[in-house]
Design a protein around this motif. Sequence first.
Motif, mmCIF file in Angstrom:
data_model
loop_
_atom_site.group_PDB
_atom_site.id
_atom_site.type_symbol
_atom_site.label_atom_id
_atom_site.label_comp_id
_atom_site.label_asym_id
_atom_site.label_seq_id
_atom_site.Cartn_x
_atom_site.Cartn_y
_atom_site.Cartn_z
ATOM 1 N N GLY A 64 -16.917 -12.416 20.629
ATOM 2 C CA GLY A 64 -17.677 -11.559 19.808
ATOM 3 C C GLY A 64 -18.303 -10.402 19.465
ATOM 4 O O GLY A 64 -17.826 -10.021 19.674
ATOM 5 N N CYS A 65 -19.251 -9.786 19.087
ATOM 6 C CA CYS A 65 -19.508 -9.076 18.196
ATOM 7 C C CYS A 65 -20.764 -8.064 18.705
ATOM 8 O O CYS A 65 -22.111 -8.488 19.437
ATOM 9 C CB CYS A 65 -19.791 -9.555 16.769
ATOM 10 S SG CYS A 65 -20.271 -7.622 16.107
ATOM 11 N N LEU A 66 -20.370 -6.688 19.394
ATOM 12 C CA LEU A 66 -21.116 -6.028 19.784
ATOM 13 C C LEU A 66 -22.900 -5.699 19.047
ATOM 14 O O LEU A 66 -23.440 -5.267 19.575
ATOM 15 C CB LEU A 66 -20.539 -4.508 20.084
ATOM 16 C CG LEU A 66 -19.692 -4.240 20.601
ATOM 17 C CD1 LEU A 66 -19.062 -2.507 20.209
ATOM 18 C CD2 LEU A 66 -19.626 -4.000 22.158
ATOM 19 N N CYS A 67 -22.644 -5.805 17.653
ATOM 20 C CA CYS A 67 -23.635 -5.701 16.788
ATOM 21 C C CYS A 67 -24.872 -7.031 17.368
ATOM 22 O O CYS A 67 -25.703 -6.441 17.003
ATOM 23 C CB CYS A 67 -23.577 -5.200 15.866
ATOM 24 S SG CYS A 67 -23.235 -6.538 14.832
ATOM 25 N N CYS A 68 -24.211 -7.648 17.430
ATOM 26 C CA CYS A 68 -25.447 -8.890 17.875
ATOM 27 C C CYS A 68 -25.048 -9.020 18.964
ATOM 28 O O CYS A 68 -26.529 -9.468 20.111
ATOM 29 C CB CYS A 68 -25.380 -9.938 16.667
ATOM 30 S SG CYS A 68 -23.442 -9.830 16.269
ATOM 31 N N THR A 69 -24.060 -10.188 18.965
ATOM 32 C CA THR A 69 -23.935 -11.086 20.796
ATOM 33 C C THR A 69 -23.567 -10.439 21.735
ATOM 34 O O THR A 69 -23.957 -10.590 23.051
ATOM 35 C CB THR A 69 -22.876 -11.920 20.721
ATOM 36 O OG1 THR A 69 -21.907 -11.893 19.643
ATOM 37 C CG2 THR A 69 -23.580 -13.400 19.335
ATOM 38 N N LEU A 103 -17.027 -6.268 11.106
ATOM 39 C CA LEU A 103 -18.652 -6.997 10.853
ATOM 40 C C LEU A 103 -19.824 -6.243 11.434
ATOM 41 O O LEU A 103 -20.869 -6.736 11.183
ATOM 42 C CB LEU A 103 -18.695 -8.453 11.026
ATOM 43 C CG LEU A 103 -17.881 -9.550 10.087
ATOM 44 C CD1 LEU A 103 -17.566 -11.081 10.789
ATOM 45 C CD2 LEU A 103 -17.710 -9.314 8.860
ATOM 46 N N ALA A 104 -19.649 -5.923 12.031
ATOM 47 C CA ALA A 104 -20.868 -5.356 12.980
ATOM 48 C C ALA A 104 -21.122 -3.793 11.975
ATOM 49 O O ALA A 104 -20.986 -3.214 11.685
ATOM 50 C CB ALA A 104 -19.900 -4.067 14.105
ATOM 51 N N ASP A 105 -22.688 -3.928 12.344
ATOM 52 C CA ASP A 105 -23.284 -3.043 11.979
ATOM 53 C C ASP A 105 -23.392 -2.167 13.091
ATOM 54 O O ASP A 105 -23.716 -2.039 14.047
ATOM 55 C CB ASP A 105 -25.243 -3.991 11.397
ATOM 56 C CG ASP A 105 -25.996 -2.544 11.080
ATOM 57 O OD1 ASP A 105 -25.782 -1.435 11.459
ATOM 58 O OD2 ASP A 105 -26.969 -3.693 10.956
ATOM 59 N N PRO A 217 -26.045 -13.484 13.327
ATOM 60 C CA PRO A 217 -25.219 -12.907 13.865
ATOM 61 C C PRO A 217 -24.138 -13.054 12.793
ATOM 62 O O PRO A 217 -23.503 -13.989 13.931
ATOM 63 C CB PRO A 217 -24.619 -12.745 15.468
ATOM 64 C CG PRO A 217 -26.097 -13.863 15.401
ATOM 65 C CD PRO A 217 -26.902 -13.950 14.538
ATOM 66 N N HIS A 218 -23.816 -12.755 11.678
ATOM 67 C CA HIS A 218 -22.830 -13.147 10.846
ATOM 68 C C HIS A 218 -22.104 -14.976 11.348
ATOM 69 O O HIS A 218 -21.478 -14.939 11.731
ATOM 70 C CB HIS A 218 -21.714 -12.457 11.837
ATOM 71 C CG HIS A 218 -21.483 -11.128 12.604
ATOM 72 N ND1 HIS A 218 -22.448 -10.145 11.123
ATOM 73 C CD2 HIS A 218 -21.335 -10.439 13.527
ATOM 74 C CE1 HIS A 218 -22.415 -9.416 12.035
ATOM 75 N NE2 HIS A 218 -22.048 -8.872 13.316
ATOM 76 N N ALA A 219 -22.983 -15.249 11.356
ATOM 77 C CA ALA A 219 -23.452 -16.723 11.163
ATOM 78 C C ALA A 219 -22.561 -18.049 10.504
ATOM 79 O O ALA A 219 -21.495 -18.605 10.624
ATOM 80 C CB ALA A 219 -24.315 -17.713 10.509
#
Length: 320
Positions: A64-69, A103-105, A217-219
């Motif tokens: 997963g990604c810290l900026c979204c999920t 990919l994180a914002d 989130p980076h779908a």
Amino acid sequence: MAERLPVVLVTGFLGSGKTTLLSRLLGRPELGETAVIVNELGEVGIDHHLLRRVDERTVLLGNGCLCCTLRGDLADELRDLLSRRTRGEIPPFRRVLVETTGLADPAPVLNTLLAEPVVSHHFEPAAVIATVDALNGEGQLEREPETLKQVLVADRLVVTKTDVAEREAVDTLAERLRGLNPAADLLEASFGEADPALLLAPGELDPRLLVLPDTPPHADVEPFVLFIDRPVDWTAFGIWLTMLLASRGADVLRVKGLLDVGAPGPVVLNGVQHVVHPPEHLEAWPDDDRRSRLVFIARGIGKDEVEKSLAAFDAAARRP
Ligand SMILES: [Zn+2]
């Protein structure tokens, strides 16, 4: 109020050299008392094995990604590091480095640090570092909104891979970066080397940049992992990968992995869009799993497709 622990974010697009930079930084004696949180998109982590200092203060947040999920997970991990430190279960640390996914914002990650009461009581965002790849950076700034956002939010911009890029390309990119974010310090890092004091100095947090994103989130980006159960012929594999990246490189944002080539340790594989970096041999496997594993972070390419292509190539290579 007790002194708050600085949290430094290390961002940068997929394959731009975040892990190399972090690994070099953590090798410095002045970085001894540092906890590290590594975030990877895929369910199988590769990067944290390459940091060369994996101790109880190194945490992997995968899948997963810290900026979204995984926003809540970051807060949980920080609270957990703190309580383990208080109980004396882990060595002390005076700062936290967070390696985000490519990919994180950074803005929502900083928001998490500021919004969660326990976290904001004990930690403070100190600086955002963004790595920009001298070989791929220009193109990524055009195509990838994430790269642009990382560059705009950063306190330090680190141009990486200056040892392999043409001087002119490095200068053009540096000029572009200065234009986009004149407030940031601009550094160059060949082989990931950069001055830690300069990198980690507190930056200025611009509250205007801390807006929450409205994008999903980076779908369109789908990470997947391939395992290969037997040793791989490095030459044949290299040809296959080069062909894959030549045809689909713009959509294969990143491929990385550990390959069993029949030696005692694996080969670290590192591909970024059309470029495959020279392989690096590790002396030993980082864990008990000796299978080759390849993490793909791709847009519009499925695991089936890559698996079929590799199997077909492998069968052809085995034919006498
Ligand atoms: Zn994200």
